[in-house]
Design an enzyme around this catalytic site. Sequence first.
Site, mmCIF file in Angstrom:
data_model
loop_
_atom_site.group_PDB
_atom_site.id
_atom_site.type_symbol
_atom_site.label_atom_id
_atom_site.label_comp_id
_atom_site.label_asym_id
_atom_site.label_seq_id
_atom_site.Cartn_x
_atom_site.Cartn_y
_atom_site.Cartn_z
ATOM 1 N N HIS A 57 0.855 -1.190 0.000
ATOM 2 C CA HIS A 57 0.000 0.000 0.000
ATOM 3 C C HIS A 57 0.892 1.241 0.000
ATOM 4 O O HIS A 57 1.607 1.493 0.973
ATOM 5 C CB HIS A 57 -0.915 0.000 1.227
ATOM 6 C CG HIS A 57 -2.082 0.925 1.114
ATOM 7 N ND1 HIS A 57 -3.369 0.514 1.353
ATOM 8 C CD2 HIS A 57 -2.173 2.228 0.781
ATOM 9 C CE1 HIS A 57 -4.201 1.532 1.187
ATOM 10 N NE2 HIS A 57 -3.478 2.589 0.838
ATOM 11 N N PHE A 58 0.849 1.992 -1.082
ATOM 12 C CA PHE A 58 1.651 3.204 -1.210
ATOM 13 C C PHE A 58 1.409 4.135 -0.022
ATOM 14 O O PHE A 58 0.275 4.314 0.426
ATOM 15 C CB PHE A 58 1.294 3.936 -2.515
ATOM 16 C CG PHE A 58 1.985 5.256 -2.644
ATOM 17 C CD1 PHE A 58 3.260 5.326 -3.179
ATOM 18 C CD2 PHE A 58 1.377 6.419 -2.207
ATOM 19 C CE1 PHE A 58 3.918 6.552 -3.279
ATOM 20 C CE2 PHE A 58 2.020 7.638 -2.306
ATOM 21 C CZ PHE A 58 3.289 7.702 -2.837
ATOM 22 N N HIS A 59 2.476 4.742 0.474
ATOM 23 C CA HIS A 59 2.384 5.780 1.492
ATOM 24 C C HIS A 59 3.633 6.646 1.440
ATOM 25 O O HIS A 59 4.727 6.167 1.199
ATOM 26 C CB HIS A 59 2.186 5.191 2.893
ATOM 27 C CG HIS A 59 3.230 4.204 3.303
ATOM 28 N ND1 HIS A 59 3.272 2.896 2.800
ATOM 29 C CD2 HIS A 59 4.281 4.306 4.143
ATOM 30 C CE1 HIS A 59 4.297 2.261 3.342
ATOM 31 N NE2 HIS A 59 4.925 3.096 4.157
ATOM 32 N N GLN A 60 3.433 7.941 1.622
ATOM 33 C CA GLN A 60 4.540 8.895 1.616
ATOM 34 C C GLN A 60 4.789 9.374 3.045
ATOM 35 O O GLN A 60 3.851 9.694 3.764
ATOM 36 C CB GLN A 60 4.210 10.098 0.735
ATOM 37 C CG GLN A 60 5.317 11.149 0.744
ATOM 38 C CD GLN A 60 5.034 12.251 -0.216
ATOM 39 O OE1 GLN A 60 5.363 12.144 -1.384
ATOM 40 N NE2 GLN A 60 4.426 13.321 0.260
#
Length: 176
Positions: free
Chosen positions: A133-136
């Site tokens: 799951h993409f996260h910045q």
Amino acid sequence: MMSLESSGEFAGVEDGFERLWTPHRMVYIDSQKKPLECPFCVAPTKSDEEALIIHRGETCFVVMNLFPYNPGHLLICPYRHVADLTDLTSAELLEVGELTAHAMRTIRATTPPAGFNIGVNQGVLAGTGIAEHFHQHLVPRWTGDANFFPIIARTKALPRLLGETREELSQAWGAS
């Protein structure tokens, strides 16, 4: 014949290494095991306080990092379960950027840092804990926040609790 290791004969024998025993770190280490559910998919189904959510946007949300590098360490996540930056829609990419800028203004209004680290770890080998799951990351930095603890003892001293920081940032979000 019993080996010396199994007999305990070497217990306490000096070997030239210093050791800092940190059994409390097992909470973090154990959390690295594959969760049954994606925490970034589950978080929006909970209350903001329980999930440590600061803001809910149209396509993305802002949440506190459960294992922060510094107070105010935030994650900007799309609601959609996508792994890679290149999988984000134009709307998601735009909102990640807008929420990052807004989060910076909010943090500056509450506890002015000297700077920020902003980054994305893409893939397990790049250091991401949750690669699916993409996260910045948005990490506020203050002069002197990196003392000898992380370097020598691999320990981070955090002067504020997550709940306190979440409450302060949530209240300030609309004002910045």
